[in-house]
Design an enzyme around this catalytic site. Structure first.
Site, short mmCIF file in Angstrom:
data_model
loop_
_atom_site.label_atom_id
_atom_site.label_comp_id
_atom_site.label_asym_id
_atom_site.label_seq_id
_atom_site.Cartn_x
_atom_site.Cartn_y
_atom_site.Cartn_z
CD GLU A 1 2.93 0.39 9.90
OE1 GLU A 1 1.83 0.87 9.54
OE2 GLU A 1 4.02 0.71 9.39
CB CYS B 1 -1.62 -0.08 9.16
SG CYS B 1 -0.90 -1.46 8.27
CG ASN C 1 -0.33 -0.17 2.52
OD1 ASN C 1 0.83 -0.60 2.61
ND2 ASN C 1 -1.03 0.15 3.58
#
Length: 485
Positions: A259, A293, A163
């Site tokens: 992450e 996220c 992304n």
């Protein structure tokens, strides 16, 4: 549904030990655009033997790179940042075709990455060691001094997601290099073209042979092999909690910086500025179709203002531009049909269990229209699971404590927002939320990049942010000087 974005089909090679090579197997992975499902390019499917060579050459090159003065490493980073800026048009076109991000957002990501790289160089030049006198501890005299410096860890494996294929690769590569490590970059399959282009930028900036190598191939085939390779000294991963959890289970004695997923809540209290809250929530939830996220993934709003907030949010969602990123749409096709299928499962579950569909609930292939549900309850999957798509649930609560309770019951703990005009209420909520970052009167988001960025629980391991990433990918070393007897 959409016509393909016009552009050249790209066949890339991998950067290994200063050379651009293809796989000896002559096998390639086809990269299809989420826009029109057309072939954008191909990347080599590397074998395990080729992975071995890439990692070995990185290990050997690091032994020399760690001795290069920091100011010389910094100059290479400055040049890489300048090259990114020069190539922004070309790179943003590739990004738009490969992952379906609109031109403006693609350009913004690339320019932000250039700023990140420059700031990394600046920060490293201003980091310093320390000296600690022994007599500051009880029972010791002035005959000991500890000189504390920072040492590189070795070979850093950087695994970036689809992304943000430039930014979330650059934010791994730059701190690792400036700390004296070599890097092996494994970009997500969808995003590989962008990742390899970024590697070329660093090569052109003067990164020595072997100091930055790349690996492409399907995670299902070489993923476990890479992360358990004995010559990998650190793993920096951004991706799903499922994959991150697997990495943490199969690795041994290798430090991790990860992450992972999130279920970021926007908590709206009764004294909030509802126009501000609605604007931030919609921007945070639907930009790039929620494939972030840190996207706002649920609204927890107190009953007294729920009707008014929902009305304002609904009006804004209905005005979102949907369609092709070439046309500047905010809500675009998801990365693939598998992602769209999962989002659709959550939408169906919410419908079947009685949530009120206010906007959307419509699908065309991998395009999910912006969807808003009201009266979502905690027995619905949408209350807990991360959609990574443009669907937002509204959960009504009686007070701030119920909102905190629901927020904290999530397996995730990346970020949360709280909207209130009362600073005491803001601190009350922030102190009790089990997340890495609380945004007061703003959408959940990453950055500025020198702020600490982290997740707790299933949302991550370790702390990112420029200074923090440099520190994570280096270690302190103490040399104790003993004076006299």
């Amino acid at each position: 549904m959409f016509n393909c974005i016009v552009g050249e089909e790209l066949t890339f090679k991998n950067l290994v030990n200063g050379q651009w090579i293809t796989s000896s197997s002559n096998k390639f992975i086809d990269i299809y655009s989420p826009i029109g499902n057309c072939l954008v390019g191909k990347v080599p499917a590397m074998t395990k033997e080729e992975v071995d060579f890439a990692i070995k050459s990185a290990d050997e090159a690091q032994k020399l790179w760690k001795n290069v003065p920091v100011n010389e490493r910094a100059e290479i980073l400055y040049k890489a940042a300048d090259l990114l800026i020069e190539k922004v048009d070309e790179m943003s076109d590739i990004m738009m075709r490969e992952i379906g991000k609109d031109k403006k957002s693609s350009e913004s990501e690339i320019l932000r990455s250039a700023d990140y790289i420059k700031f990394t160089a600046d920060t490293a030049k201003n980091l310093s060691g320390e000296s600690i006198p022994g007599d500051s501890f009880p029972g010791f005299k002035k005959n000991k001094i500890s000189l504390v410096t920072r040492e590189a860890l070795g070979v850093v494996l950087a695994i970036s997601p689809f992304n943000y294929p430039i930014n979330l690769a650059a934010s791994k590569i730059a701190p690792a290099l400036i700390a004296g490590n070599s890097v092996v970059l494994k970009p997500a399959t969808q995003g590989s073209l962008c990742g390899l282009y970024l590697a070329k930028v660093f090569e052109q900036a003067g990164v020595p042979a072997g100091v930055l190598n790349t690996i492409t191939g399907r995670g299902s085939e070489i993923g476990d092999y890479i992360v358990t390779h004995p010559e990998i000294d650190f793993i920096n991963f951004t991706g799903s909690t499922e994959v991150g959890s697997r990495i943490s289970k199969i690795t041994s004695m290798v430090p991790l910086l990860m992450e992972l997923g999130g279920k970021d809540a926007a908590i709206v209290l009764k004294d909030a500025n509802l126009d501000l809250a609605a604007s931030n929530i919609v921007a945070g939830a639907y930009s790039y179709s929620g494939q972030r996220c840190t996207a706002v993934k649920r609204i927890l709003v107190v009953d007294e203002v729920a009707d008014e907030l929902v009305k304002k949010v609904k009006e804004k969602v209905e005005k979102l531009k949907v369609g092709n990123p070439v046309d500047g749409a905010e809500v675009v096709p998801l990365i693939d049909n598998k992602a769209a299928d999962f989002v659709w499962e959550l939408i169906d579950d919410a419908r079947e269990k009685g949530a009120h569909l206010l906007v959307g609930g419509k699908r065309e292939e991998n395009l999910i229209y912006p969807t808003l549900f009201d009266h979502v309850t905690t027995d619905m999957r949408l209350a807990w699971e991360e959609p990574f798509g443009p669907v937002l649930p509204v959960i009504r609560v009686k007070d701030k404590d119920e909102a905190i309770d629901i927020a904290n019951k999530s397996e995730y703990g990346l970020q949360s927002s709280v909207f209130t005009e009362n600073i005491n209420e803001a601190f009350y909520v922030a102190e009790r939320l089990e997340v890495g970052t609380v945004q007061v009167n703003n959408k959940t988001e990453r950055g500025p990049d020198h702020f600490p960025f982290l997740g707790v629980k299933a949302s991550g391991v370790g702390t990112q942010g420029i200074k923090y990433s440099i520190e994570a990918m280096s270690r302190p070393k103490a040399t104790v000087i003993n004076i006299g007897k």
